[in-house]
Design a protein around this motif. Sequence first.
Motif, PDB file in Angstrom:
ATOM      1  N   UNK A 178      -7.840   6.900  -1.808  1.00  0.00           N
ATOM      2  CA  UNK A 178      -7.927   6.155  -0.550  1.00  0.00           C
ATOM      3  C   UNK A 178      -7.848   4.649  -0.727  1.00  0.00           C
ATOM      4  N   UNK A 179      -7.273   4.190  -1.837  1.00  0.00           N
ATOM      5  CA  UNK A 179      -7.190   2.749  -2.111  1.00  0.00           C
ATOM      6  C   UNK A 179      -6.395   2.048  -1.009  1.00  0.00           C
ATOM      7  N   UNK A 180      -6.950   0.948  -0.521  1.00  0.00           N
ATOM      8  CA  UNK A 180      -6.344   0.156   0.557  1.00  0.00           C
ATOM      9  C   UNK A 180      -5.984  -1.230   0.044  1.00  0.00           C
ATOM     10  N   UNK A 181      -4.844  -1.743   0.481  1.00  0.00           N
ATOM     11  CA  UNK A 181      -4.481  -3.123   0.180  1.00  0.00           C
ATOM     12  C   UNK A 181      -4.972  -3.975   1.347  1.00  0.00           C
ATOM     13  N   UNK A 182      -5.986  -4.790   1.074  1.00  0.00           N
ATOM     14  CA  UNK A 182      -6.614  -5.616   2.105  1.00  0.00           C
ATOM     15  C   UNK A 182      -5.787  -6.863   2.376  1.00  0.00           C
ATOM     16  N   UNK A 183      -5.357  -7.524   1.309  1.00  0.00           N
ATOM     17  CA  UNK A 183      -4.540  -8.725   1.449  1.00  0.00           C
ATOM     18  C   UNK A 183      -3.694  -8.894   0.204  1.00  0.00           C
ATOM     19  N   UNK A 184      -2.632  -9.676   0.340  1.00  0.00           N
ATOM     20  CA  UNK A 184      -1.735  -9.924  -0.789  1.00  0.00           C
ATOM     21  C   UNK A 184      -0.999 -11.227  -0.557  1.00  0.00           C
ATOM     22  N   UNK A 185      -0.779 -11.955  -1.644  1.00  0.00           N
ATOM     23  CA  UNK A 185      -0.035 -13.203  -1.604  1.00  0.00           C
ATOM     24  C   UNK A 185       0.694 -13.357  -2.917  1.00  0.00           C
ATOM     25  N   UNK A 186       1.263 -14.497  -3.155  1.00  0.00           N
ATOM     26  CA  UNK A 186       2.048 -14.742  -4.363  1.00  0.00           C
ATOM     27  C   UNK A 186       1.195 -14.563  -5.622  1.00  0.00           C
ATOM     28  N   UNK A 187       1.344 -13.416  -6.271  1.00  0.00           N
ATOM     29  CA  UNK A 187       0.632 -13.154  -7.517  1.00  0.00           C
ATOM     30  C   UNK A 187      -0.821 -12.779  -7.375  1.00  0.00           C
ATOM     31  N   UNK A 188      -1.263 -12.483  -6.168  1.00  0.00           N
ATOM     32  CA  UNK A 188      -2.652 -12.078  -5.940  1.00  0.00           C
ATOM     33  C   UNK A 188      -2.702 -10.902  -4.963  1.00  0.00           C
ATOM     34  N   UNK A 189      -3.743 -10.115  -5.098  1.00  0.00           N
ATOM     35  CA  UNK A 189      -3.952  -9.003  -4.161  1.00  0.00           C
ATOM     36  C   UNK A 189      -5.426  -8.624  -4.168  1.00  0.00           C
TER      37      UNK A 189
ATOM     38  N   UNK B  23       0.831  -1.201   0.000  1.00  0.00           N
ATOM     39  CA  UNK B  23       0.000   0.000   0.000  1.00  0.00           C
ATOM     40  C   UNK B  23       0.869   1.256   0.000  1.00  0.00           C
ATOM     41  N   UNK B  24       1.917   1.285   0.809  1.00  0.00           N
ATOM     42  CA  UNK B  24       2.818   2.443   0.834  1.00  0.00           C
ATOM     43  C   UNK B  24       3.474   2.641  -0.527  1.00  0.00           C
ATOM     44  N   UNK B  25       3.909   1.548  -1.137  1.00  0.00           N
ATOM     45  CA  UNK B  25       4.553   1.619  -2.459  1.00  0.00           C
ATOM     46  C   UNK B  25       3.579   2.131  -3.520  1.00  0.00           C
ATOM     47  N   UNK B  26       2.346   1.631  -3.477  1.00  0.00           N
ATOM     48  CA  UNK B  26       1.321   2.039  -4.438  1.00  0.00           C
ATOM     49  C   UNK B  26       0.977   3.525  -4.258  1.00  0.00           C
ATOM     50  N   UNK B  27       0.823   3.965  -3.017  1.00  0.00           N
ATOM     51  CA  UNK B  27       0.483   5.365  -2.766  1.00  0.00           C
ATOM     52  C   UNK B  27       1.613   6.299  -3.186  1.00  0.00           C
ATOM     53  N   UNK B  28       2.851   5.848  -3.016  1.00  0.00           N
ATOM     54  CA  UNK B  28       3.998   6.660  -3.443  1.00  0.00           C
ATOM     55  C   UNK B  28       4.116   6.678  -4.965  1.00  0.00           C
ATOM     56  N   UNK B  29       3.952   5.519  -5.590  1.00  0.00           N
ATOM     57  CA  UNK B  29       4.133   5.402  -7.033  1.00  0.00           C
ATOM     58  C   UNK B  29       2.987   5.950  -7.850  1.00  0.00           C
ATOM     59  N   UNK B  30       1.778   5.898  -7.299  1.00  0.00           N
ATOM     60  CA  UNK B  30       0.584   6.419  -7.983  1.00  0.00           C
ATOM     61  C   UNK B  30      -0.153   7.303  -6.973  1.00  0.00           C
ATOM     62  N   UNK B  31       0.233   8.580  -6.868  1.00  0.00           N
ATOM     63  CA  UNK B  31      -0.396   9.460  -5.883  1.00  0.00           C
ATOM     64  C   UNK B  31      -1.925   9.515  -5.988  1.00  0.00           C
ATOM     65  N   UNK B  32      -2.460   9.273  -7.174  1.00  0.00           N
ATOM     66  CA  UNK B  32      -3.905   9.244  -7.342  1.00  0.00           C
ATOM     67  C   UNK B  32      -4.532   8.117  -6.514  1.00  0.00           C
TER      68      UNK B  32
ATOM     69  N   UNK C 228     -12.982   3.118 -11.273  1.00  0.00           N
ATOM     70  CA  UNK C 228     -12.938   1.653 -11.297  1.00  0.00           C
ATOM     71  C   UNK C 228     -11.741   1.157 -12.099  1.00  0.00           C
ATOM     72  N   UNK C 229     -11.486   1.764 -13.239  1.00  0.00           N
ATOM     73  CA  UNK C 229     -10.346   1.348 -14.063  1.00  0.00           C
ATOM     74  C   UNK C 229      -9.029   1.628 -13.342  1.00  0.00           C
ATOM     75  N   UNK C 230      -8.953   2.752 -12.641  1.00  0.00           N
ATOM     76  CA  UNK C 230      -7.753   3.049 -11.855  1.00  0.00           C
ATOM     77  C   UNK C 230      -7.534   2.019 -10.762  1.00  0.00           C
ATOM     78  N   UNK C 231      -8.617   1.624 -10.092  1.00  0.00           N
ATOM     79  CA  UNK C 231      -8.518   0.588  -9.067  1.00  0.00           C
ATOM     80  C   UNK C 231      -8.005  -0.713  -9.659  1.00  0.00           C
ATOM     81  N   UNK C 232      -8.523  -1.101 -10.819  1.00  0.00           N
ATOM     82  CA  UNK C 232      -8.076  -2.333 -11.471  1.00  0.00           C
ATOM     83  C   UNK C 232      -6.576  -2.297 -11.775  1.00  0.00           C
ATOM     84  N   UNK C 233      -6.120  -1.201 -12.355  1.00  0.00           N
ATOM     85  CA  UNK C 233      -4.714  -1.086 -12.731  1.00  0.00           C
ATOM     86  C   UNK C 233      -3.812  -1.158 -11.506  1.00  0.00           C
ATOM     87  N   UNK C 234      -4.190  -0.475 -10.439  1.00  0.00           N
ATOM     88  CA  UNK C 234      -3.405  -0.496  -9.206  1.00  0.00           C
ATOM     89  C   UNK C 234      -3.446  -1.885  -8.570  1.00  0.00           C
TER      90      UNK C 234
END
Length: 134
Positions: A21-32, A7-16, A54-60
């Motif tokens: 307010x996009x949150x990373x709920x969970x993440x594993x090998x090749x899934x998020x 989440x920190x990396x995503x917020x830094x890399x894509x300030x939008x 919605x498209x921005x959420x998908x890309x992130x």
Amino acid sequence: MTPAEIQARVHEGVPLAALFGIEVVSAGEGVAVLRLPPAPLLLRPGNTLSGPAIMGLCDVAIWAAFLTATGGDDNARTQHLAVTFLKPAGPGPLLAEARIVRRGARVVYADVWLRAEGAEAPCGHCTSTWVVVA
């Protein structure tokens, strides 16, 4: 990487993503799984989330899944992204379940299922290819 690190990396890399307010709920090998909270800024007429949000959420979400598959290496970029809107998403929150389907030497293929939080039926599906640049 932990969900908090992603989440920190995503917020830094894509300030939008931070603005949304996009949150990373969970993440594993090749899934998020990412969550887009409700926000008036993201709505379109009809009190539903806008296509660009919605498209921005998908890309992130795909980027987050990619980061888990590479140990944080960021050597791919979106080449193609297509979203099929199955029904209105509502005003939020929205969950995006991303997975890397195939990771080749030069091309990564991923998909995302979108669901309103608490709903069982999906409201959208995204497919995307990314190109490895390094």
